[in-house]
Design a protein around this motif. Sequence first.
Motif, PDB file in Angstrom:
ATOM      1  N   UNK A  12     -48.246 -22.292  30.241  1.00 48.39           N
ATOM      2  CA  UNK A  12     -46.790 -22.311  30.161  1.00 48.39           C
ATOM      3  C   UNK A  12     -46.233 -23.725  30.268  1.00 48.39           C
ATOM      4  N   UNK A  13     -46.890 -24.585  31.017  1.00 44.76           N
ATOM      5  CA  UNK A  13     -46.375 -25.933  31.214  1.00 44.76           C
ATOM      6  C   UNK A  13     -46.767 -26.896  30.096  1.00 44.76           C
ATOM      7  N   UNK A  14     -47.675 -26.537  29.230  1.00 44.33           N
ATOM      8  CA  UNK A  14     -48.068 -27.389  28.114  1.00 44.33           C
ATOM      9  C   UNK A  14     -49.392 -28.086  28.372  1.00 44.33           C
ATOM     10  N   UNK A  15     -49.701 -29.028  27.489  1.00 43.83           N
ATOM     11  CA  UNK A  15     -50.971 -29.733  27.573  1.00 43.83           C
ATOM     12  C   UNK A  15     -50.982 -30.717  28.733  1.00 43.83           C
ATOM     13  N   UNK A  16     -52.172 -30.983  29.249  1.00 42.58           N
ATOM     14  CA  UNK A  16     -52.320 -31.933  30.342  1.00 42.58           C
ATOM     15  C   UNK A  16     -52.688 -33.321  29.833  1.00 42.58           C
ATOM     16  N   UNK A  17     -52.823 -33.484  28.519  1.00 42.05           N
ATOM     17  CA  UNK A  17     -53.188 -34.785  27.976  1.00 42.05           C
ATOM     18  C   UNK A  17     -51.964 -35.696  27.920  1.00 42.05           C
ATOM     19  N   UNK A  18     -52.199 -36.980  28.103  1.00 44.34           N
ATOM     20  CA  UNK A  18     -51.150 -37.972  27.973  1.00 44.34           C
ATOM     21  C   UNK A  18     -51.019 -38.334  26.493  1.00 44.34           C
ATOM     22  N   UNK A  19     -49.822 -38.279  25.965  1.00 45.87           N
ATOM     23  CA  UNK A  19     -49.551 -38.550  24.540  1.00 45.87           C
ATOM     24  C   UNK A  19     -50.397 -37.687  23.607  1.00 45.87           C
ATOM     25  N   UNK A  20     -50.252 -36.391  23.633  1.00 48.53           N
ATOM     26  CA  UNK A  20     -51.103 -35.543  22.781  1.00 48.53           C
ATOM     27  C   UNK A  20     -50.880 -35.767  21.282  1.00 48.53           C
ATOM     28  N   UNK A  21     -49.661 -36.129  20.877  1.00 52.64           N
ATOM     29  CA  UNK A  21     -49.419 -36.382  19.456  1.00 52.64           C
ATOM     30  C   UNK A  21     -50.159 -37.628  18.975  1.00 52.64           C
ATOM     31  N   UNK A  22     -50.189 -38.647  19.801  1.00 50.73           N
ATOM     32  CA  UNK A  22     -50.928 -39.862  19.468  1.00 50.73           C
ATOM     33  C   UNK A  22     -52.419 -39.573  19.394  1.00 50.73           C
ATOM     34  N   UNK A  23     -52.907 -38.766  20.303  1.00 53.89           N
ATOM     35  CA  UNK A  23     -54.321 -38.398  20.290  1.00 53.89           C
ATOM     36  C   UNK A  23     -54.679 -37.602  19.043  1.00 53.89           C
ATOM     37  N   UNK A  24     -53.789 -36.736  18.602  1.00 54.54           N
ATOM     38  CA  UNK A  24     -54.052 -35.965  17.380  1.00 54.54           C
ATOM     39  C   UNK A  24     -54.059 -36.863  16.154  1.00 54.54           C
ATOM     40  N   UNK A  25     -53.161 -37.836  16.127  1.00 51.27           N
ATOM     41  CA  UNK A  25     -53.062 -38.715  14.969  1.00 51.27           C
ATOM     42  C   UNK A  25     -54.292 -39.603  14.823  1.00 51.27           C
ATOM     43  N   UNK A  26     -54.815 -40.079  15.928  1.00 54.53           N
ATOM     44  CA  UNK A  26     -55.956 -40.996  15.895  1.00 54.53           C
ATOM     45  C   UNK A  26     -57.265 -40.318  16.299  1.00 54.53           C
ATOM     46  N   UNK A  27     -57.421 -39.049  16.023  1.00 52.67           N
ATOM     47  CA  UNK A  27     -58.666 -38.305  16.230  1.00 52.67           C
ATOM     48  C   UNK A  27     -59.168 -38.372  17.670  1.00 52.67           C
ATOM     49  N   UNK A  28     -58.267 -38.230  18.624  1.00 49.54           N
ATOM     50  CA  UNK A  28     -58.675 -38.136  20.016  1.00 49.54           C
ATOM     51  C   UNK A  28     -58.744 -39.447  20.760  1.00 49.54           C
ATOM     52  N   UNK A  29     -58.246 -40.521  20.189  1.00 48.33           N
ATOM     53  CA  UNK A  29     -58.212 -41.792  20.899  1.00 48.33           C
ATOM     54  C   UNK A  29     -56.786 -42.336  20.891  1.00 48.33           C
ATOM     55  N   UNK A  30     -56.519 -43.284  21.744  1.00 48.69           N
ATOM     56  CA  UNK A  30     -55.184 -43.867  21.852  1.00 48.69           C
ATOM     57  C   UNK A  30     -55.004 -45.013  20.864  1.00 48.69           C
ATOM     58  N   UNK A  31     -53.766 -45.253  20.474  1.00 44.02           N
ATOM     59  CA  UNK A  31     -53.458 -46.257  19.456  1.00 44.02           C
ATOM     60  C   UNK A  31     -53.895 -47.664  19.861  1.00 44.02           C
ATOM     61  N   UNK A  32     -53.834 -47.989  21.135  1.00 42.26           N
ATOM     62  CA  UNK A  32     -54.200 -49.343  21.557  1.00 42.26           C
ATOM     63  C   UNK A  32     -55.699 -49.609  21.443  1.00 42.26           C
ATOM     64  N   UNK A  33     -56.501 -48.582  21.265  1.00 42.12           N
ATOM     65  CA  UNK A  33     -57.947 -48.755  21.104  1.00 42.12           C
ATOM     66  C   UNK A  33     -58.361 -48.877  19.639  1.00 42.12           C
ATOM     67  N   UNK A  34     -57.503 -48.483  18.734  1.00 37.08           N
ATOM     68  CA  UNK A  34     -57.835 -48.467  17.305  1.00 37.08           C
ATOM     69  C   UNK A  34     -57.881 -49.901  16.767  1.00 37.08           C
ATOM     70  N   UNK A  35     -58.964 -50.225  16.067  1.00 39.03           N
ATOM     71  CA  UNK A  35     -59.104 -51.542  15.445  1.00 39.03           C
ATOM     72  C   UNK A  35     -59.052 -51.467  13.921  1.00 39.03           C
TER      73      UNK A  35
END
Length: 151
Positions: A12-35
């Motif tokens: 009911x409270x939603x996902x526990x991941x931080x920035x789930x949309x960013x994680x979905x866009x970059x296949x499970x990693x955060x934008x600051x790690x993408x090279x």
Amino acid sequence: MTSLENKVLQCASGEKRLNPDELRQYFGTYAERVVLAVLLENAEKKTVIEHFPLILKELLAVYPNLSLKLSPNLSDQTQFTYIKDAQTLSISATIVDEAKAHSPYGIVVHSDKAENPDKVLFSELYPDILAPKQTEQTVEKKGFFAKLFGK
């Protein structure tokens, strides 16, 4: 009974991941790690596939701990080629198929820590690879009268 109640409250409270949309866009990693991020339509191009092993070597020299993540929307042969290129350089490669992910990327290369590069898009980093080669320029030949009258 409390585990069932906890499960209901978590859902009911939603996902526990931080920035789930960013994680979905970059296949499970955060934008600051993408090279490096390659758009899906560019990842299928022959010139990109041919230059990719050299690009991976260049990235590996700058960022020592890299991982490669591929979209399931790439063709099987293309996925196999990219995985093989990564394995020859001892880079882990994964095909990420998340249920709710709608990523525009076909390939994401990321580090294990925050790198924050200025540019990560393949089209910005390597525009000469995507540009069509101009081998012969069409020169309009002038006829005798055009040369004579200067037109």
